[in-house]
Write a protein that holds these residues in place. Structure first.
Motif, mmCIF file in Angstrom:
data_model
loop_
_atom_site.group_PDB
_atom_site.id
_atom_site.type_symbol
_atom_site.label_atom_id
_atom_site.label_comp_id
_atom_site.label_asym_id
_atom_site.label_seq_id
_atom_site.Cartn_x
_atom_site.Cartn_y
_atom_site.Cartn_z
ATOM 1 N N ILE A 18 -34.480 -20.475 44.598
ATOM 2 C CA ILE A 18 -34.630 -20.545 43.011
ATOM 3 C C ILE A 18 -35.482 -19.299 42.593
ATOM 4 O O ILE A 18 -35.079 -18.897 41.674
ATOM 5 C CB ILE A 18 -35.584 -21.798 42.953
ATOM 6 N N ALA A 19 -36.306 -18.953 43.575
ATOM 7 C CA ALA A 19 -37.194 -17.640 43.234
ATOM 8 C C ALA A 19 -36.374 -16.377 42.779
ATOM 9 O O ALA A 19 -36.235 -15.636 42.076
ATOM 10 C CB ALA A 19 -38.148 -17.334 44.120
ATOM 11 N N ARG A 20 -35.496 -16.392 43.864
ATOM 12 C CA ARG A 20 -34.526 -15.175 43.851
ATOM 13 C C ARG A 20 -33.233 -14.981 43.173
ATOM 14 O O ARG A 20 -32.931 -14.186 42.493
ATOM 15 C CB ARG A 20 -33.988 -14.745 45.365
ATOM 16 N N LEU A 21 -32.931 -15.895 42.999
ATOM 17 C CA LEU A 21 -31.450 -16.288 42.207
ATOM 18 C C LEU A 21 -31.649 -16.633 40.664
ATOM 19 O O LEU A 21 -30.844 -16.132 39.783
ATOM 20 C CB LEU A 21 -30.542 -17.326 42.820
ATOM 21 N N TYR A 22 -32.664 -17.503 40.492
ATOM 22 C CA TYR A 22 -32.524 -18.186 39.061
ATOM 23 C C TYR A 22 -33.939 -17.997 38.354
ATOM 24 O O TYR A 22 -33.915 -17.744 37.071
ATOM 25 C CB TYR A 22 -32.611 -19.637 39.239
ATOM 26 N N ASP A 34 -41.408 -20.498 34.612
ATOM 27 C CA ASP A 34 -41.004 -19.765 35.917
ATOM 28 C C ASP A 34 -40.157 -20.667 36.889
ATOM 29 O O ASP A 34 -40.182 -20.265 38.055
ATOM 30 C CB ASP A 34 -42.378 -19.243 36.630
ATOM 31 N N LEU A 35 -39.892 -21.772 36.405
ATOM 32 C CA LEU A 35 -39.019 -22.961 37.298
ATOM 33 C C LEU A 35 -40.146 -23.377 38.231
ATOM 34 O O LEU A 35 -39.617 -23.782 39.647
ATOM 35 C CB LEU A 35 -37.741 -21.988 37.738
ATOM 36 N N LEU A 36 -41.071 -23.343 38.096
ATOM 37 C CA LEU A 36 -42.133 -23.835 39.059
ATOM 38 C C LEU A 36 -42.306 -25.388 38.950
ATOM 39 O O LEU A 36 -43.046 -25.904 39.869
ATOM 40 C CB LEU A 36 -43.352 -23.110 38.921
ATOM 41 N N ALA A 113 -25.178 -15.878 40.654
ATOM 42 C CA ALA A 113 -26.126 -15.903 39.810
ATOM 43 C C ALA A 113 -26.209 -14.610 38.760
ATOM 44 O O ALA A 113 -26.534 -14.415 37.767
ATOM 45 C CB ALA A 113 -27.631 -15.709 40.483
ATOM 46 N N ALA A 114 -25.277 -13.435 39.384
ATOM 47 C CA ALA A 114 -25.280 -12.470 38.689
ATOM 48 C C ALA A 114 -24.476 -12.388 37.415
ATOM 49 O O ALA A 114 -24.662 -11.794 36.536
ATOM 50 C CB ALA A 114 -24.795 -11.100 39.629
ATOM 51 N N GLY A 115 -23.473 -13.462 37.778
ATOM 52 C CA GLY A 115 -22.539 -13.693 36.644
ATOM 53 C C GLY A 115 -23.344 -14.198 35.420
ATOM 54 O O GLY A 115 -23.084 -14.069 34.220
ATOM 55 N N LEU A 116 -24.151 -15.314 35.824
ATOM 56 C CA LEU A 116 -24.927 -15.986 34.792
ATOM 57 C C LEU A 116 -26.009 -14.874 34.143
ATOM 58 O O LEU A 116 -26.236 -15.164 32.875
ATOM 59 C CB LEU A 116 -26.056 -16.884 35.424
ATOM 60 N N LEU A 125 -29.248 -15.956 26.254
ATOM 61 C CA LEU A 125 -29.487 -17.102 26.946
ATOM 62 C C LEU A 125 -30.734 -17.448 27.848
ATOM 63 O O LEU A 125 -30.557 -16.351 28.873
ATOM 64 C CB LEU A 125 -28.341 -17.914 27.377
ATOM 65 N N ALA A 126 -31.577 -18.417 27.866
ATOM 66 C CA ALA A 126 -32.681 -18.316 29.044
ATOM 67 C C ALA A 126 -32.163 -19.590 29.831
ATOM 68 O O ALA A 126 -31.958 -20.816 29.135
ATOM 69 C CB ALA A 126 -33.725 -18.438 28.444
ATOM 70 N N LEU A 127 -32.094 -19.538 31.143
ATOM 71 C CA LEU A 127 -32.150 -20.800 31.897
ATOM 72 C C LEU A 127 -33.512 -21.466 31.634
ATOM 73 O O LEU A 127 -34.469 -20.846 32.086
ATOM 74 C CB LEU A 127 -32.118 -20.396 33.245
#
Length: 316
Positions: A18-22, A34-36, A113-116, A125-127
């Protein structure tokens, strides 16, 4: 954003992934925390409605097995953005759910993740959150897209009225032909058709003119006839389409042969153009028919009725 806890041993653990990809895909949006956390908090926007749409994609059904992971990710975003375009909505953010097969390794997940990230930057856009799990089956993806429209101004499928014109953006049939090209079943020397299938362009450029002039709209994902039928059903009217008026690319025109070929192009999916109705021609769109009292969709070629069956993709 929750994560799977049974990934292959050579991958980072769920929180590391999650931390590295998203986390970078949040683009610093404070509402994502921060997706935490297990949830996001969406602030209200005075004078606007929040538009929410959701699409899922499954390997071997919505994209070819072995497709490049970055292209899969970008298509996932774009098919949802196409729904927002048809609503006249401004893109805002998204929630993502991914079910990874065990053979989808770390480099493949990084490419996804790079494509996103690439299209997140391109479309602003923000995830905002989501979930990751593992699956013994094919790669399965689900995305929930959020956008804003001025309060009470979302363009619905309902709203078409007798006397309106039926119009469509871009060209029709390229996505369907592109699937055949991507499978190697159709010549495609410059890659144009396969590109239309693999990486559609959501018609966000039409948001303002649609909001100002369209009475009803839908994106052409299942097939032009099928999506026109959605408008007819929601509006309680009949849409009459003339196949000779379809806007076609050079490649689609060369492939089509008479009414049967035009009907096939009008029934193919994956164009991600906009079909809409309105009382007068809309700049940049092609008039392909009109709206009358009644129900359903009537398709004609050279003045004769054409039976197109379902007219597009059936999900179930």
């Amino acid at each position: 954003m929750s994560g799977a806890d049974d990934a292959p041993d050579d991958l980072p653990d769920e929180f590391g992934q999650i931390a590295r990809l998203y986390r970078p895909l949040t683009r610093g949006a404070p509402e994502a925390f921060d997706l935490l956390d297990d949830a996001a908090a969406i602030p209200s926007r005075p004078g606007f409605d929040l538009v929410i749409t959701k699409d899922a994609m499954v390997e071997g059904v919505h994209f070819l097995a072995g497709e490049a992971p970055d292209l899969i990710a970008r298509k996932l975003l774009r098919v949802n953005l196409s729904d927002l375009a048809a609503k006249g909505a401004e893109p805002y953010g998204y929630f993502l759910a991914v079910a990874w097969p065990r053979d989808f390794d770390w480099p493949a997940r990084q490419a996804f993740a790079a494509g996103l990230a690439a299209d997140g930057e391109a479309f602003g856009l923000a995830l905002l959150g989501g979930d990751t799990v593992s699956t013994p089956g094919p790669l399965t993806l689900s995305l929930t897209m959020l956008g804003w429209v001025p309060a009470g101004r979302m363009i619905r499928r309902a709203g078409a009225r007798p006397g309106d014109l039926v119009m469509v953006s871009g060209t029709i049939g390229d996505g369907w032909l592109g699937l055949a090209a991507a499978r190697g079943e159709l010549p495609d020397p410059d890659g144009y058709l396969a590109g239309r299938y693999r990486l559609p362009s959501p018609r966000l450029d039409l948001r303002e003119v649609l909001a100002a002039q369209a009475s009803a709209a839908a994106d052409v994902s299942d097939g032009l006839v099928a999506d026109a039928r959605h408008i007819a059903r929601a509006s309680g009217v009949r849409l009459r389409l003339e196949l000779e008026r379809l806007p076609l690319s050079d490649a689609a025109r060369a492939w089509s042969n008479g009414a049967a070929g035009l009907a096939a192009l009008a029934s193919g999916g994956d164009d991600y153009e906009i079909v809409c109705t309105g009382p007068s021609p809309i700049p940049g769109l092609t008039v392909i028919g009109d709206v009358v009292a009644g129900e359903g969709v009537e398709v004609r070629a050279a003045g004769a009725l054409v039976d197109v069956g379902a007219g597009g993709w059936r999900h179930l």
